[in-house]
Design a protein around this motif. Structure first.
Motif, PDB file in Angstrom:
ATOM      1  N   ARG A  30      27.377  66.548  71.003  1.00  0.00           N
ATOM      2  CA  ARG A  30      28.212  66.958  69.856  1.00  0.00           C
ATOM      3  C   ARG A  30      29.640  67.286  70.295  1.00  0.00           C
ATOM      4  O   ARG A  30      29.852  68.133  71.159  1.00  0.00           O
ATOM      5  CB  ARG A  30      27.630  68.209  69.199  1.00  0.00           C
ATOM      6  CG  ARG A  30      26.320  68.037  68.474  1.00  0.00           C
ATOM      7  CD  ARG A  30      25.968  69.342  67.781  1.00  0.00           C
ATOM      8  NE  ARG A  30      26.895  69.579  66.688  1.00  0.00           N
ATOM      9  CZ  ARG A  30      26.543  69.597  65.401  1.00  0.00           C
ATOM     10  NH1 ARG A  30      25.299  69.456  65.045  1.00  0.00           N
ATOM     11  NH2 ARG A  30      27.454  69.790  64.477  1.00  0.00           N
ATOM     12  N   ALA A  31      30.602  66.645  69.670  1.00  0.00           N
ATOM     13  CA  ALA A  31      32.011  66.899  70.006  1.00  0.00           C
ATOM     14  C   ALA A  31      32.406  68.335  69.661  1.00  0.00           C
ATOM     15  O   ALA A  31      33.291  68.914  70.295  1.00  0.00           O
ATOM     16  CB  ALA A  31      32.902  65.904  69.276  1.00  0.00           C
ATOM     17  N   ASP A  32      31.746  68.918  68.655  1.00  0.00           N
ATOM     18  CA  ASP A  32      32.087  70.298  68.261  1.00  0.00           C
ATOM     19  C   ASP A  32      31.328  71.333  69.087  1.00  0.00           C
ATOM     20  O   ASP A  32      31.425  72.528  68.837  1.00  0.00           O
ATOM     21  CB  ASP A  32      31.828  70.504  66.762  1.00  0.00           C
ATOM     22  CG  ASP A  32      30.395  70.176  66.364  1.00  0.00           C
ATOM     23  OD1 ASP A  32      29.679  69.534  67.163  1.00  0.00           O
ATOM     24  OD2 ASP A  32      29.979  70.581  65.268  1.00  0.00           O
ATOM     25  N   LYS A  33      30.548  70.864  70.087  1.00  0.00           N
ATOM     26  CA  LYS A  33      29.815  71.805  70.963  1.00  0.00           C
ATOM     27  C   LYS A  33      30.079  71.476  72.424  1.00  0.00           C
ATOM     28  O   LYS A  33      29.214  71.672  73.272  1.00  0.00           O
ATOM     29  CB  LYS A  33      28.310  71.747  70.663  1.00  0.00           C
ATOM     30  CG  LYS A  33      27.906  72.179  69.258  1.00  0.00           C
ATOM     31  CD  LYS A  33      27.756  73.681  69.163  1.00  0.00           C
ATOM     32  CE  LYS A  33      27.717  74.192  67.728  1.00  0.00           C
ATOM     33  NZ  LYS A  33      26.543  73.811  66.972  1.00  0.00           N
ATOM     34  N   GLY A  46      30.909  63.255  71.825  1.00  0.00           N
ATOM     35  CA  GLY A  46      30.423  62.337  70.798  1.00  0.00           C
ATOM     36  C   GLY A  46      29.712  61.168  71.456  1.00  0.00           C
ATOM     37  O   GLY A  46      29.366  61.220  72.634  1.00  0.00           O
ATOM     38  N   ASN A  57      25.144  61.486  57.209  1.00  0.00           N
ATOM     39  CA  ASN A  57      25.512  62.910  57.181  1.00  0.00           C
ATOM     40  C   ASN A  57      27.025  63.072  57.347  1.00  0.00           C
ATOM     41  O   ASN A  57      27.590  62.621  58.343  1.00  0.00           O
ATOM     42  CB  ASN A  57      24.764  63.622  58.324  1.00  0.00           C
ATOM     43  CG  ASN A  57      24.900  65.127  58.244  1.00  0.00           C
ATOM     44  OD1 ASN A  57      25.945  65.645  57.856  1.00  0.00           O
ATOM     45  ND2 ASN A  57      23.848  65.817  58.607  1.00  0.00           N
ATOM     46  N   ASP A  87      28.659  65.447  58.349  1.00  0.00           N
ATOM     47  CA  ASP A  87      29.010  66.236  59.542  1.00  0.00           C
ATOM     48  C   ASP A  87      29.474  65.369  60.701  1.00  0.00           C
ATOM     49  O   ASP A  87      29.918  65.888  61.726  1.00  0.00           O
ATOM     50  CB  ASP A  87      27.810  67.067  60.029  1.00  0.00           C
ATOM     51  CG  ASP A  87      27.581  68.277  59.155  1.00  0.00           C
ATOM     52  OD1 ASP A  87      28.412  68.524  58.266  1.00  0.00           O
ATOM     53  OD2 ASP A  87      26.564  68.958  59.368  1.00  0.00           O
ATOM     54  N   ASP A  93      32.112  63.903  61.042  1.00  0.00           N
ATOM     55  CA  ASP A  93      33.505  64.250  61.350  1.00  0.00           C
ATOM     56  C   ASP A  93      33.590  65.377  62.376  1.00  0.00           C
ATOM     57  O   ASP A  93      34.573  65.498  63.096  1.00  0.00           O
ATOM     58  CB  ASP A  93      34.250  64.664  60.073  1.00  0.00           C
ATOM     59  CG  ASP A  93      34.502  63.456  59.178  1.00  0.00           C
ATOM     60  OD1 ASP A  93      34.404  62.322  59.685  1.00  0.00           O
ATOM     61  OD2 ASP A  93      34.762  63.665  57.982  1.00  0.00           O
ATOM     62  N   LEU A  94      32.527  66.193  62.442  1.00  0.00           N
ATOM     63  CA  LEU A  94      32.508  67.305  63.410  1.00  0.00           C
ATOM     64  C   LEU A  94      31.870  66.869  64.728  1.00  0.00           C
ATOM     65  O   LEU A  94      32.433  67.063  65.801  1.00  0.00           O
ATOM     66  CB  LEU A  94      31.702  68.489  62.850  1.00  0.00           C
ATOM     67  CG  LEU A  94      32.191  69.117  61.550  1.00  0.00           C
ATOM     68  CD1 LEU A  94      31.174  70.140  61.065  1.00  0.00           C
ATOM     69  CD2 LEU A  94      33.543  69.788  61.791  1.00  0.00           C
ATOM     70  N   HIS A  95      30.674  66.237  64.627  1.00  0.00           N
ATOM     71  CA  HIS A  95      29.939  65.997  65.887  1.00  0.00           C
ATOM     72  C   HIS A  95      30.273  64.664  66.555  1.00  0.00           C
ATOM     73  O   HIS A  95      30.067  64.505  67.749  1.00  0.00           O
ATOM     74  CB  HIS A  95      28.428  66.163  65.691  1.00  0.00           C
ATOM     75  CG  HIS A  95      27.791  65.267  64.684  1.00  0.00           C
ATOM     76  ND1 HIS A  95      27.733  63.907  64.819  1.00  0.00           N
ATOM     77  CD2 HIS A  95      27.136  65.555  63.516  1.00  0.00           C
ATOM     78  CE1 HIS A  95      27.068  63.389  63.798  1.00  0.00           C
ATOM     79  NE2 HIS A  95      26.712  64.367  62.983  1.00  0.00           N
ATOM     80  N   LYS A  96      30.755  63.686  65.779  1.00  0.00           N
ATOM     81  CA  LYS A  96      31.198  62.394  66.335  1.00  0.00           C
ATOM     82  C   LYS A  96      30.091  61.608  67.052  1.00  0.00           C
ATOM     83  O   LYS A  96      30.350  60.889  68.023  1.00  0.00           O
ATOM     84  CB  LYS A  96      32.367  62.588  67.318  1.00  0.00           C
ATOM     85  CG  LYS A  96      33.545  63.341  66.749  1.00  0.00           C
ATOM     86  CD  LYS A  96      34.355  62.487  65.824  1.00  0.00           C
ATOM     87  CE  LYS A  96      35.629  63.188  65.382  1.00  0.00           C
ATOM     88  NZ  LYS A  96      36.180  62.624  64.137  1.00  0.00           N
TER      89      LYS A  96
END
Ligand SMILES: NC(=O)c1ccc[n+]([C@@H]2O[C@H](COP(=O)([O-])OP(=O)(O)OC[C@H]3O[C@@H](n4cnc5c(N)ncnc54)[C@H](O)[C@@H]3O)[C@@H](O)[C@H]2O)c1
Ligand SMILES: CCCCC/C=C\C=C\[C@H](O)C/C=C\C/C=C\CCCC(=O)O
Length: 191
Positions: free
Chosen positions: A122-125, A129, A167, A169, A171-174
């Motif tokens: 996850r790009a947001d974690k 991505g 999903n 999302d 855009d967040l996790h990529k």
């Protein structure tokens, strides 16, 4: 996606379609983790591929039906090459004498690996991505009375993939998700 220098994790990569996926990725410059329950086959396949690709290919024993094994293997994979970009969720089998086992391997295995891989990708974690590619089957879209549990498992993989992929999302996790639906192949060609 540019494959060069990406890190790929291929379940069921010791033989058959999974091995072909490993070879294609290595040829394009990826580093590849072969994750397979068959340690003997996984080790011999890795040795063969290492003659051409050296340290770019590594075997780690993994049982995708076991949550602890999946967590352990993906952790080791991340430690080996420092990142995870491509997951080929390919391990599977047709076992109509064990319908629940078929669902656990072919469908739950895919979901299990995807869930753990997401925690690294996850790009947001903290990840970069990437892409998860699930091996479904033509039987996931075309029912066959010969193998109802197998068909159900592969229909499930298609449903899981389509739902994940829509999903917002992303855009967040990529992390993108796709699936393959091969027709009947000569899966014994490597044996
Ligand atoms: N061969 C075909 O005609 C065909 C067609 C469409 C889809 N598929 C699908 O493609 C995928 C690969 O099939 P194949 O024909 O290459 O099969 P295969 O039997 O040649 O290879 C499957 C690999 O998965 C591994 N595996 C089995 N259980 C495992 C587990 N619990 N954990 C980790 N690894 C495990 C095996 O050790 C083996 O190396 C499967 O999901 C199969 O359902 C195959
Ligand atoms: C050793 C087990 C590995 C799994 C491979 C075994 C079987 C693979 C099966 C494929 O997924 C089958 C895919 C397509 C078959 C083509 C048509 C299905 C419909 C046939 C019919 O209507 O009779």
């Amino acid at each position: 996606m540019i494959i060069q220098d990406k890190v790929a994790f291929v379940t069921g990569g010791a033989q058959g379609i999974g091995r072909a996926i490993c070879e294609a990725l290595l040829k394009k410059g990826a580093k590849v983790i072969i994750a397979d329950i068959d340690a003997a086959k996984g080790t011999s396949t890795t040795s063969e591929l290492a003659t051409e690709y050296a340290d770019n290919v590594t075997f780690i024993e993994c049982d995708v039906t076991n949550q602890e094994s999946v967590e352990d293997t993906l952790g080791k994979a991340k430690d080996t090459y420092g990142r995870l970009d491509i997951i080929s969720n390919n391990a599977g089998a047709m076992m109509e004498n064990d319908p629940i086992g078929t669902i656990n391997l072919n469908l739950c295995g895919v979901i299990r690996v995807a869930a753990v891989a997401m925690s690294y990708m996850r790009a947001d974690k903290g990840g970069s991505g990437g892409i998860i590619i699930n091996t479904a089957s033509l039987t996931g879209v075309k029912p066959s009375y010969n193998c109802p549990a197998y068909c159900a498992s592969k229909s499930g993989v298609i449903g899981f993939t389509r739902s994940f992929a829509m999903n917002p999302d992303f855009d967040l996790h990529k992390v993108r998700m796709n699936c393959l639906c091969p027709g009947h192949l000569q899966w014994l060609m490597y044996s």
